[in-house]
Design an enzyme around this catalytic site. Structure first.
Site, PDB file in Angstrom:
ATOM      1  N   HIS A   1       0.764  -1.316   0.212  1.00 48.58           N
ATOM      2  CA  HIS A   1      -0.102   0.119  -0.204  1.00 48.58           C
ATOM      3  C   HIS A   1       0.709   1.170   0.162  1.00 48.58           C
ATOM      4  O   HIS A   1       0.177   2.374  -0.290  1.00 48.58           O
ATOM      5  CB  HIS A   1      -1.037  -0.042   1.133  1.00 48.58           C
ATOM      6  CG  HIS A   1      -2.117  -0.828   0.851  1.00 48.58           C
ATOM      7  ND1 HIS A   1      -2.235  -2.128   0.726  1.00 48.58           N
ATOM      8  CD2 HIS A   1      -3.414  -0.547   0.154  1.00 48.58           C
ATOM      9  CE1 HIS A   1      -3.371  -2.758   0.236  1.00 48.58           C
ATOM     10  NE2 HIS A   1      -3.921  -1.715   0.045  1.00 48.58           N
TER      11      HIS A   1
ATOM     12  N   CYS B   1      -9.844  -2.338 -10.367  1.00 47.21           N
ATOM     13  CA  CYS B   1      -9.164  -1.093  -9.730  1.00 47.21           C
ATOM     14  C   CYS B   1      -7.807  -1.662  -9.347  1.00 47.21           C
ATOM     15  O   CYS B   1      -7.292  -0.845  -8.368  1.00 47.21           O
ATOM     16  CB  CYS B   1     -10.256  -0.662  -8.680  1.00 47.21           C
ATOM     17  SG  CYS B   1     -10.819  -1.888  -7.648  1.00 47.21           S
TER      18      CYS B   1
END
Length: 568
Positions: free
Chosen positions: A194, A491
């Site tokens: 992330h 996505c």
């Protein structure tokens, strides 16, 4: 002009961008034993003399943070100001000094008092609980200052710089002063972790798994090329000119702001990924047709207690209001695994990636899910904008049905789920029968399909979305969407690859969501090919025996001018 043989470090690139600038190293938290003696000028200090050093450390930390706060803006300014106030807290400082004066080692004294305050703050809840992060930051800085070590964390950037770290927490990445960050390079991490995702979201070139990069001295000039995965130390004029040429070509692609479509007019929505309302404001100024992934957990990275419905609703409403008339897909809380949240993560999970994460939180904390859905419904009512709301980590049609029931009970108009585990892809038709749309998260889909931890950068080749097994699952999901006439988006970071985007379109994917900086190249690639040609390229990729062969067959099938424009 620089002469000699350049030192080149290899890593894994995220995105296609590049930058040239000086290194600014992020210092780690000082690893000092609790019983370490305080040594100054070769002399071990105790008693009053040790108290003087510690008192000065608190004062210096507070002054430094206050100065940084005055020079900063936005969220960074507020965070620094709060931390400076904590370092100046009389009770905190006096209790530490009392223990040091009684003969306790400095580090042990600081740790003991900080833990006492942290427990008090957590038990008090609310605002005080949220300040535990500030408190621990003060601890790290004071220990470093007292022991004569570099201040930990992201340094204050006085000029545009390449931020270099062993690793970088997503919260630190999100708090960077973007006006002064050229790129992010880490020695650890993975391309779908992330930190890398947030860097891409912020439009920053990013490299991970760059062995030896933290050995570079602050101020060393480097060229960071995410497309090639290379960090070049002291780059020569020719390389700098090449990177400038590429940047100019990318800027030229930005002039096309038309809606996404193939050469023969087949519509493909091109959307952006965001993590905060501020990101939505930035996206509003781009050619993105909306948001395909709003990662709501980014809002709560530093929260020690669940935000209230009102607090959540305000954040969602701000994002919706920034994008009037545009599609906004919101993913409900995806806590757990590599995104631990204090108020949501399960303690002592042996394998959190396979545990209670994402929508599975409804099994242990249903109120958390219900509160978020209520907040989204309130934002929908207050703005008059209907978000598309989807749940992560759905594995069965029953789970999809349960989420749809809960969301619709709150008045959510458009309900969907993420497809990021193989079971969901294999049963996509049954899942789509329960919801209005699905979105493929190719990062996690690759992780679970290939049994490979997405944080293990040395296994990056297995996490490649071009892997035949991953492509098969993407194709199965897209096929189900086509059969049922329901939208299927992507996505995951694979949508930002203009070559892979052509395969996705050919498979039947209806929308692609990515960091806003990747949109121009993807728009160009899609607009340069007919739908039929995309289908032919997708068929070639599906027939390939390996990830590399799949990519090669598609790249070889591109027009030479398109290849040149995309730099592939």
């Amino acid at each position: 002009m620089t002469t000699g043989v350049a030192v080149v470090l290899q890593g894994v690139g995220v995105g296609r961008r590049a930058a040239v600038g000086p290194v600014a190293r992020v210092q780690p938290v000082p690893a000092v034993p609790g019983d370490a003696p305080l040594v100054v000028g070769g002399e071990v200090l105790t008693g009053e003399r040790a108290q003087e050093v510690v008192s000065r450390a608190f004062a210096d930390v507070s002054a430094a943070l206050a100065g940084q706060s005055r020079r900063a803006t936005g969220t960074v300014k507020d965070v620094l100001a709060a931390t400076a106030q904590m370092a100046d807290d009389r009770a905190l400082r006096s209790q530490v000094l009392t223990r040091v004066g009684a003969g306790e080692p400095v580090v042990a004294a600081v740790d003991g008092v900080v833990e006492t305050f942290a427990t008090m703050f957590t038990q008090a809840g609310g605002y005080l609980a949220e300040r535990v992060t500030d408190l621990r930051s003060v601890r790290d800085r004071v220990v470093a200052a007292a022991m004569g070590l570099p201040a930990p964390g992201v340094p204050e950037l006085t000029e545009p710089s390449v931020v270099v770290a062993t690793d970088l927490a997503p919260a630190d990445t999100a708090a960077l002063d973007l006006d002064k960050v050229l790129a992010i390079v880490t020695e650890l991490g993975g391309p779908t972790g992330h930190t890398a995702i947030i860097a891409g979201q912020l439009g920053l070139p990013c490299l991970v798994r760059v062995h030896g990069v933290t050995d570079l001295a602050d101020g060393t000039r480097v060229a960071v090329d995410a497309a090639s995965g290379l960090v070049t130390v002291d780059p020569d004029d020719a390389l700098v000119a090449e990177l400038d040429r590429r940047a100019a070509a990318e800027r030229a692609l930005e002039s096309d702001t038309d809606a996404g479509a193939t050469a023969d007019g087949h519509t493909v929505q091109l959307l952006a990924n965001i993590g905060t309302a501020a990101d939505a404001v930035r996206v509003a100024g781009t050619a993105a047709e909306g948001v395909g992934l709003f990662r709501t957990e980014v809002l709560f990275l530093e929260a020690t207690a669940e935000p209230t419905v009102a607090e959540q609703s305000a954040a969602y409403a701000a994002a919706l209001a920034a994008l009037p008339g545009r599609k906004v897909v919101v993913r409900t809380l995806d806590a757990g695994a590599d995104k631990p949240l204090a108020f949501a993560t399960q303690p002592d999970e042996e394998n959190p990636a396979l545990g209670v994460r994402g929508y599975r939180l409804v099994r242990t904390n249903a109120d958390l899910v219900e509160h978020q859905l209520e907040a989204l419904a309130q934002a929908q009512r207050s703005t008059g904008q209907a978000p598309w709301v989807m749940a992560p980590m759905i594995a069965t049609a029953d789970e999809a049905r349960d989420f749809a029931r809960r969301a619709r009970a709150h008045g959510i108009e458009r309900v969907g789920v993420m497809v990021e585990v193989p079971s969901a892809a294999l049963r996509a038709a049954e899942i789509l029968a329960e919801v209005d749309f699905v979105s493929l998260g190719t990062n996690d889909l690759a992780q679970y399909t290939m049994a490979t931890d997405r944080l293990r950068g040395e296994l990056a080749d297995l996490l490649d979305p071009w892997q035949p097994a991953v492509l098969d699952l993407v194709a199965a999901t897209a096929r189900a969407g086509t059969q049922l006439g329901k939208p299927v988006g992507v996505c995951g970071e694979s949508a930002a690859d203009p070559v892979f985007a052509l395969v996705l379109v050919g498979l039947g994917v209806t929308s692609l969501s990515m960091s806003s900086g990747a949109l121009p190249a993807v728009r160009f690639a899609v607009r340069s090919h007919t739908l039929e040609r995309c289908r032919e390229l997708a068929a070639g990729a599906l027939a390939a025996a390996s990830a590399q062969a799949a990519r090669d067959v598609v790249v070889d099938g591109l027009d030479p001018d398109v290849r040149a424009a995309l730099g592939v």
